[in-house]
Design an enzyme around this catalytic site. Sequence first.
Site, mmCIF file in Angstrom:
data_model
loop_
_atom_site.group_PDB
_atom_site.id
_atom_site.type_symbol
_atom_site.label_atom_id
_atom_site.label_comp_id
_atom_site.label_asym_id
_atom_site.label_seq_id
_atom_site.Cartn_x
_atom_site.Cartn_y
_atom_site.Cartn_z
ATOM 1 N N SER A 114 -31.322 -42.402 -4.635
ATOM 2 C CA SER A 114 -31.090 -42.587 -6.061
ATOM 3 C C SER A 114 -32.377 -42.965 -6.771
ATOM 4 O O SER A 114 -33.339 -42.192 -6.800
ATOM 5 C CB SER A 114 -29.987 -43.617 -6.273
ATOM 6 O OG SER A 114 -29.492 -43.580 -7.599
ATOM 7 N N ASP A 264 -21.693 -36.275 -5.678
ATOM 8 C CA ASP A 264 -22.828 -37.139 -5.967
ATOM 9 C C ASP A 264 -23.020 -37.282 -7.475
ATOM 10 O O ASP A 264 -23.877 -36.648 -8.087
ATOM 11 C CB ASP A 264 -24.089 -36.574 -5.312
ATOM 12 C CG ASP A 264 -25.263 -37.536 -5.386
ATOM 13 O OD1 ASP A 264 -25.066 -38.684 -5.819
ATOM 14 O OD2 ASP A 264 -26.389 -37.134 -5.008
ATOM 15 N N HIS A 293 -22.466 -40.455 -3.578
ATOM 16 C CA HIS A 293 -23.824 -40.901 -3.873
ATOM 17 C C HIS A 293 -24.344 -41.772 -2.725
ATOM 18 O O HIS A 293 -23.776 -42.815 -2.414
ATOM 19 C CB HIS A 293 -23.814 -41.696 -5.181
ATOM 20 C CG HIS A 293 -25.170 -41.976 -5.715
ATOM 21 N ND1 HIS A 293 -26.103 -40.984 -5.944
ATOM 22 C CD2 HIS A 293 -25.774 -43.148 -6.089
ATOM 23 C CE1 HIS A 293 -27.202 -41.520 -6.420
ATOM 24 N NE2 HIS A 293 -27.033 -42.826 -6.509
#
Length: 567
Positions: A114, A264, A293
Amino acid sequence: MRDGCRIAVDVYLPQSDENSERFPTLLLFTPYFRRFALKPGSDANPSPNTGKFSDYFVPRGYAVVVVDVRGTGASFGTRDGFRSPAERADSAEIADWVVKQNWSDGVIGATGISYLGAASDFLASTGHPAVKAIAPLFSVWDTYADNYFPGGMQCTSLTQLYDTLMKGLDLDQRHHLKDYKYYANPDFQGPLPVDEDVDGSLVKAAVAEHQGNFRQTDFMADLAYREEGLPYDQSYSSASISPYSYSEGTREDVAILSMSGWMDGAGYANGAIARFLTLDHNPRHLVLGPWDHGARIDVSPWRAAEDPSFSVLGCVLRFFDTYLKGMETGLQDDPRVAYFKMHEESWGEAETWPPQQRQLELHPADAGKLQPETATGNVSYQCVPHTGTGFETRYERIAGMDSRNYYADWQGRTAAMLSFDSAPMEATTLSGHALLELTASFDAPDAGLFVYLTEVEADGTERYMTEGVLRAIFREEEQPPANIRINWPFRSFHRNSARALPINKQQKIRIPLLPTAWTISKGSRLRLSIAGADGDHFKKVPHGKMPRITMDFAETRLVLPIEKAAE
């Protein structure tokens, strides 16, 4: 740093009998604390964000350096925005520091999930000569379109949840962390001081500086138009916090592993694909799996277990062993793309994305039919603000919520939407971006358009597949720039591209859905659904009366990327 800001780092080194041994280094830049301070006697993991990387890579011969980015953790400074240009400049200075250490062999890679993945893009884009490979995992390419404003629609739930998380971490207001599983441990006592800060005075002073950090809800509200500068600084826009805008600085010899999953977030898979397609002169690989995610879980309804069976870190290790250590792993001989086919529960390989072989066109018709033949006539649908997708969706995990089952409550949700069902299908695999070419008129000057695909199994079970989102004022398409090479419709989302809908005049609007690879079982029906709101996650558009949509059957079609007929 160049401005005197002091940055906190943790250095993890492999055990060695030789003091002169040197190692390649993996850098991770995190705003989520390199380590928490713990209550005395606690056995909690002090590194819930990055610990698995140091635990995995250090015994395998890598030095790992974890960095509290400025304005977070035990680092000094103030965050002036989400993933700021100052952090990018810091990353190059930290790389300079790494290669001067007596344990460094002069070779650097960067990775992380991320925010950390995009930070690895930032580092590579500085052109630092020591950086040889990066593995941005589950990370954006365009922060505006891939995350906070998919289709130009503000994802308000994400903004609010993330702002609360930032209060808990950046400002050390620990009571806010109780709803975020990864940071909710009562033994966590704020950011861990660096070794020299014996009395904790430095970390206390650092957290005091963090009190001036930006607020996510306010900051994102000022970025409502893509690449438009802040009211007080026209040079600071959504481009400033997006990897694509710096990508020309990434040398062509830097190897890149992009990874994402079918659930995601709002568009991270788009980000992984765009990075892969854009940096086409680099050694590059793309992995798209059955994940949410960060690959916290396997999202497939047909999964054998909740934990992913695929080793994400093993995949990343093979990549770094190849490009940082020069090992013969066979990776360079593999197809460049690996992707998981949901429902078929198997992996496919290809040289590029998408791997489709042909397109299938289906057309809406009377009585809620979705058919191969073009129909005539029209249908009207009154949008209402209370349609939603619930709270077991792709949008919760990106804000730090602990989702375990995805769309388990999807059954019946499309009943409140404008829906069309196909006839029972042969086994068919979709691999790529489905596209709705909608021709419709509207009785309001703006609309939120939410498009969903559902597999309706022979026994009536409804399975969410994917979705697309577009704010109608951004319906005009443009050619994508060189730093965002994509094969689905591109919108700039600039202020001057916004056009109010002409009342009751037909408009042709193409809405790309998020990518997926999904095998529809023999006997299942495909359902196309359209709504004017996802009240659980997005702002209401327009502010007043919701639009009535009148669809023209003859000029509307759903285009599906078909890979093959599955055996």
